[in-house]
Enzyme design. Sequence first.
Site, short mmCIF file in Angstrom:
data_model
loop_
_atom_site.label_atom_id
_atom_site.label_comp_id
_atom_site.label_asym_id
_atom_site.label_seq_id
_atom_site.Cartn_x
_atom_site.Cartn_y
_atom_site.Cartn_z
CB SER A 242 -0.89 0.01 1.24
OG SER A 242 -0.10 0.19 2.39
CE LYS A 243 -1.25 6.08 -3.80
NZ LYS A 243 -2.68 6.20 -3.91
#
Length: 474
Positions: A242-243
């Site tokens: 994920s980011k």
Amino acid sequence: MSSSVITRFAPSPTGFLHIGGGRTALFNWAYAKNRGGKMLLRIEDTDRERSTPEAVDAILDGLTWLGLDWDGEAVSQYARASRHREVAEILLAKGHAYRCYCSPEELQAMREKAEAEKRPVRYDGTWRDRDPATAPAGVKPVIRFKSPQQGETVIEDHAQGRVVFQNKELDDLIILRSDGNPTYNLSVVVDDHDMGVTHIIRGVDHLTNAARQTQIYKAMGWHVPEMTHVPLIHGPDGAKLSKRHGALGVEAYRAMGYLPAAMRNYLARLGWSHGDDEIFSTEQMVDWFGLDAIGKSPSRFDFVKLENLNGHYMRGTPDAELLAAFITFLPHVAGGPEMLGRIDAGMKAKLLRAMPGLKERAKTLVDLMKSAQFLFAERPLTLDDKARQIMADGGVAALTALLPVLEATEWNVQSVEAAVKAHAEATGAKLGKLAQPLRAALTGTSTSPGIFDVLDVLGRAESLNRIADALKSG
RNA sequence: GCCCCCUUCGUCUAGUGGCCCAGGACGCGGCCCUCUCACGGCUGAAACAGGGGUUCGACUCCCCUAGGGGGCGCCA
């Protein structure tokens, strides 16, 4: 020609092109190339809140860096909104959709209630059969797709196999927002149909969407494209990317000094395989690529393996080509522009000459940058700890004796090597006792390409001066 | 919670009922090469999640359990 393959890569421009997106693009590209078809690019920018032109640029830039091209202009999905609305109206007219007057707050309450009662979270179909005449005044409705309530929807997926969804599990999704803008599932179907897409290749996170989209295709009487849902790529620790956890844009890989060709090769091997083949050219990949060899289980991203592969590509790249790649890489890395500013014709020649020895030892372009440092260093060099230790451990004495020999030697790899070896033999010293001090004095470090090559690339004057410097400060 | 999917060495994977006491690659250990570091060569350790079936025979087929992932937005 109507039977030719058309794939598409359809990123949403809400950030950079991450590694999973890069692989999806690669698969779409490779499949299209393999079948002599086309890959289209569509920017899914219907979310006006989150889409940005910068993200579009970043995605295009990322694809280009990866060496992936697309046919025609990139299509903006948002620009096609009126056509999506048109299809929503058609669905409405055909009785495959209806207006729903529930407010976002009511829907939220519905979800929370379902969750609290541990029931499946779905739209309850309040307005599915209600008389539109009972609609509350002043409420702008959304349009919902009237999803079949019985039977099943089957996806014959090239990667996942046959996946069956019970229709009762799929609720009536919104296809047109109350502001008149289409939502993802409608837009995708309309665009893929209108653009003539024959094969959809995307992440498994779209598998449920595939079922809903299939229902829309059928309601419209359209042909459903072939589907392939590729398993996701996880981080090295197995957790979802994920980011805030390990998801990097492809430009980050560029800055880490990986070669696009190595990247393609590595990505191809994540989720796809061709027997025992590990290292293959992009041409071979295209030649071999097929949907049915895509696996079903998620994989982890392994930097160590990528690095090894990249090393292979570095060593296999011709010197001049690698130098060119190095030069285009420099602007993207810390300290790179400064180094670039110092590369003139003379430095280019030195780099090229040193390249065989340099690339042999580098796994990334960043490594190359570090190991080429000695060519840029200005006298007097600062020695690192190990180099200083070498000088202290007899290095000074060895070089003091060796310096006159070198001064009397003709300057080329062969004669310098012969002279040093003869000196070693005459004094009964092992070559290492001379090579390491030389390396320390010449490069300021304890590791470098072969020492005779270093002597040669640096040239007589610079080499002799660096040795003299080291003796002075030692 | 509900639906869908996954599970072979640490990692990426080969394997589609007998060719497998499971092969390759990265990584790891050892040896060789050697002016350092790499490269290269040789070599070693390392896996079919667990349990039931089906079958003459299961890594391969079926079921269950466990673990993991994805989805359940007027996001895409």
